[in-house]
Motif scaffolding. Structure first.
Motif, PDB file in Angstrom:
ATOM      1  N   ARG A 144     124.740  56.454  90.946  1.00  0.00           N
ATOM      2  CA  ARG A 144     125.299  55.112  90.957  1.00  0.00           C
ATOM      3  C   ARG A 144     124.716  54.302  92.103  1.00  0.00           C
ATOM      4  O   ARG A 144     124.528  54.807  93.196  1.00  0.00           O
ATOM      5  CB  ARG A 144     126.817  55.181  91.101  1.00  0.00           C
ATOM      6  CG  ARG A 144     127.466  55.807  89.890  1.00  0.00           C
ATOM      7  CD  ARG A 144     128.951  55.990  90.048  1.00  0.00           C
ATOM      8  NE  ARG A 144     129.598  54.781  90.528  1.00  0.00           N
ATOM      9  CZ  ARG A 144     130.687  54.797  91.290  1.00  0.00           C
ATOM     10  NH1 ARG A 144     131.216  55.920  91.673  1.00  0.00           N
ATOM     11  NH2 ARG A 144     131.232  53.667  91.669  1.00  0.00           N
ATOM     12  N   PHE A 145     124.448  53.025  91.853  1.00  0.00           N
ATOM     13  CA  PHE A 145     124.001  52.053  92.842  1.00  0.00           C
ATOM     14  C   PHE A 145     122.716  52.493  93.538  1.00  0.00           C
ATOM     15  O   PHE A 145     122.654  52.604  94.754  1.00  0.00           O
ATOM     16  CB  PHE A 145     125.107  51.768  93.867  1.00  0.00           C
ATOM     17  CG  PHE A 145     126.401  51.373  93.246  1.00  0.00           C
ATOM     18  CD1 PHE A 145     126.519  50.206  92.527  1.00  0.00           C
ATOM     19  CD2 PHE A 145     127.503  52.191  93.349  1.00  0.00           C
ATOM     20  CE1 PHE A 145     127.712  49.845  91.939  1.00  0.00           C
ATOM     21  CE2 PHE A 145     128.708  51.840  92.765  1.00  0.00           C
ATOM     22  CZ  PHE A 145     128.810  50.669  92.062  1.00  0.00           C
ATOM     23  N   VAL A 146     121.682  52.746  92.747  1.00  0.00           N
ATOM     24  CA  VAL A 146     120.383  53.099  93.310  1.00  0.00           C
ATOM     25  C   VAL A 146     119.591  51.823  93.569  1.00  0.00           C
ATOM     26  O   VAL A 146     119.840  50.784  92.960  1.00  0.00           O
ATOM     27  CB  VAL A 146     119.595  54.057  92.389  1.00  0.00           C
ATOM     28  CG1 VAL A 146     120.305  55.380  92.258  1.00  0.00           C
ATOM     29  CG2 VAL A 146     119.379  53.434  91.042  1.00  0.00           C
ATOM     30  N   PHE A 147     118.642  51.899  94.479  1.00  0.00           N
ATOM     31  CA  PHE A 147     117.815  50.736  94.781  1.00  0.00           C
ATOM     32  C   PHE A 147     116.366  51.164  94.935  1.00  0.00           C
ATOM     33  O   PHE A 147     116.072  52.312  95.245  1.00  0.00           O
ATOM     34  CB  PHE A 147     118.299  50.018  96.046  1.00  0.00           C
ATOM     35  CG  PHE A 147     118.272  50.863  97.283  1.00  0.00           C
ATOM     36  CD1 PHE A 147     117.148  50.918  98.081  1.00  0.00           C
ATOM     37  CD2 PHE A 147     119.384  51.591  97.654  1.00  0.00           C
ATOM     38  CE1 PHE A 147     117.121  51.694  99.220  1.00  0.00           C
ATOM     39  CE2 PHE A 147     119.372  52.374  98.796  1.00  0.00           C
ATOM     40  CZ  PHE A 147     118.241  52.418  99.585  1.00  0.00           C
ATOM     41  N   ALA A 148     115.482  50.221  94.661  1.00  0.00           N
ATOM     42  CA  ALA A 148     114.051  50.423  94.871  1.00  0.00           C
ATOM     43  C   ALA A 148     113.588  49.398  95.894  1.00  0.00           C
ATOM     44  O   ALA A 148     113.879  48.206  95.767  1.00  0.00           O
ATOM     45  CB  ALA A 148     113.288  50.253  93.568  1.00  0.00           C
ATOM     46  N   LEU A 149     112.901  49.863  96.894  1.00  0.00           N
ATOM     47  CA  LEU A 149     112.437  49.022  97.993  1.00  0.00           C
ATOM     48  C   LEU A 149     110.950  48.769  97.817  1.00  0.00           C
ATOM     49  O   LEU A 149     110.169  49.703  97.708  1.00  0.00           O
ATOM     50  CB  LEU A 149     112.707  49.742  99.313  1.00  0.00           C
ATOM     51  CG  LEU A 149     112.578  48.972 100.601  1.00  0.00           C
ATOM     52  CD1 LEU A 149     113.602  47.856 100.641  1.00  0.00           C
ATOM     53  CD2 LEU A 149     112.796  49.907 101.763  1.00  0.00           C
ATOM     54  N   GLN A 150     110.556  47.493  97.765  1.00  0.00           N
ATOM     55  CA  GLN A 150     109.151  47.146  97.564  1.00  0.00           C
ATOM     56  C   GLN A 150     108.741  46.145  98.631  1.00  0.00           C
ATOM     57  O   GLN A 150     109.367  45.091  98.776  1.00  0.00           O
ATOM     58  CB  GLN A 150     108.958  46.557  96.174  1.00  0.00           C
ATOM     59  CG  GLN A 150     107.526  46.253  95.846  1.00  0.00           C
ATOM     60  CD  GLN A 150     107.389  45.751  94.421  1.00  0.00           C
ATOM     61  OE1 GLN A 150     108.367  45.418  93.761  1.00  0.00           O
ATOM     62  NE2 GLN A 150     106.172  45.690  93.947  1.00  0.00           N
ATOM     63  N   GLU A 151     107.683  46.486  99.370  1.00  0.00           N
ATOM     64  CA  GLU A 151     107.235  45.596 100.446  1.00  0.00           C
ATOM     65  C   GLU A 151     106.498  44.407  99.854  1.00  0.00           C
ATOM     66  O   GLU A 151     105.658  44.549  98.955  1.00  0.00           O
ATOM     67  CB  GLU A 151     106.334  46.358 101.416  1.00  0.00           C
ATOM     68  CG  GLU A 151     105.992  45.545 102.636  1.00  0.00           C
ATOM     69  CD  GLU A 151     105.385  46.380 103.742  1.00  0.00           C
ATOM     70  OE1 GLU A 151     105.096  45.801 104.793  1.00  0.00           O
ATOM     71  OE2 GLU A 151     105.199  47.594 103.557  1.00  0.00           O
ATOM     72  N   GLN A 152     106.797  43.236 100.382  1.00  0.00           N
ATOM     73  CA  GLN A 152     106.127  42.007  99.967  1.00  0.00           C
ATOM     74  C   GLN A 152     105.070  41.664 100.988  1.00  0.00           C
ATOM     75  O   GLN A 152     105.309  41.751 102.189  1.00  0.00           O
ATOM     76  CB  GLN A 152     107.127  40.855  99.845  1.00  0.00           C
ATOM     77  CG  GLN A 152     108.184  41.093  98.798  1.00  0.00           C
ATOM     78  CD  GLN A 152     109.221  39.974  98.798  1.00  0.00           C
ATOM     79  OE1 GLN A 152     109.482  39.361  99.821  1.00  0.00           O
ATOM     80  NE2 GLN A 152     109.796  39.731  97.637  1.00  0.00           N
ATOM     81  N   THR A 153     103.903  41.255 100.500  1.00  0.00           N
ATOM     82  CA  THR A 153     102.816  40.962 101.433  1.00  0.00           C
ATOM     83  C   THR A 153     102.889  39.541 101.963  1.00  0.00           C
ATOM     84  O   THR A 153     102.635  39.317 103.131  1.00  0.00           O
ATOM     85  CB  THR A 153     101.457  41.187 100.740  1.00  0.00           C
ATOM     86  OG1 THR A 153     101.415  40.410  99.551  1.00  0.00           O
ATOM     87  CG2 THR A 153     101.247  42.647 100.430  1.00  0.00           C
ATOM     88  N   ASN A 154     103.239  38.593 101.162  1.00  0.00           N
ATOM     89  CA  ASN A 154     103.334  37.204 101.625  1.00  0.00           C
ATOM     90  C   ASN A 154     104.766  36.732 101.488  1.00  0.00           C
ATOM     91  O   ASN A 154     105.363  36.788 100.439  1.00  0.00           O
ATOM     92  CB  ASN A 154     102.389  36.277 100.880  1.00  0.00           C
ATOM     93  CG  ASN A 154     102.411  36.514  99.382  1.00  0.00           C
ATOM     94  OD1 ASN A 154     102.965  37.504  98.914  1.00  0.00           O
ATOM     95  ND2 ASN A 154     101.806  35.627  98.644  1.00  0.00           N
ATOM     96  N   PHE A 155     105.326  36.287 102.595  1.00  0.00           N
ATOM     97  CA  PHE A 155     106.722  35.845 102.603  1.00  0.00           C
ATOM     98  C   PHE A 155     106.770  34.469 103.118  1.00  0.00           C
ATOM     99  O   PHE A 155     107.048  33.884 103.936  1.00  0.00           O
ATOM    100  CB  PHE A 155     107.625  36.814 103.370  1.00  0.00           C
ATOM    101  CG  PHE A 155     107.071  37.300 104.664  1.00  0.00           C
ATOM    102  CD1 PHE A 155     107.314  36.624 105.828  1.00  0.00           C
ATOM    103  CD2 PHE A 155     106.282  38.438 104.730  1.00  0.00           C
ATOM    104  CE1 PHE A 155     106.813  37.058 107.019  1.00  0.00           C
ATOM    105  CE2 PHE A 155     105.785  38.892 105.909  1.00  0.00           C
ATOM    106  CZ  PHE A 155     106.049  38.185 107.079  1.00  0.00           C
TER     107      PHE A 155
END
Length: 95
Positions: free
Chosen positions: A84-95
């Motif tokens: 339950r309540f899993v997340f995927a973390l993805q780095e963004q290059t341009n913010f």
């Protein structure tokens, strides 16, 4: 390796924390949010907390800022099916 000062910016709040790397600080913060969801028994409070989860994070060090996009799922469909309540973390290059 010594701990360093970081600031977590969720667009709603800024939190000062200590940690080793940007990603580890982000994971620790998100796991704390996930744990509060898992321990809550009231369904209305769970829905409110789930809606308030951050979908982007900025981890600011003294010199470098890393930005992450977070994909939350109520029930895991990929690696951790049934969790339950899993997340995927993805780095963004341009913010």
């Amino acid at each position: 390796m010594a701990k360093r000062q970081f600031t977590i910016d969720t667009d709603q709040e800024k939190i000062c924390v200590e940690g080793h790397t940007h990603k580890n600080v982000a994971l620790k913060y998100l796991m704390r949010k996930r744990r509060s969801l898992l321990m809550t028994k009231d369904p209305n409070k769970i829905e409110r907390l789930y809606c308030d989860l951050p979908h982007s994070l900025k981890i600011m060090g003294k010199q470098v800022t890393h930005s992450y996009a977070i994909n939350w799922e109520k029930v895991g469909t990929t690696d951790f099916q049934g969790s339950r309540f899993v997340f995927a973390l993805q780095e963004q290059t341009n913010f």
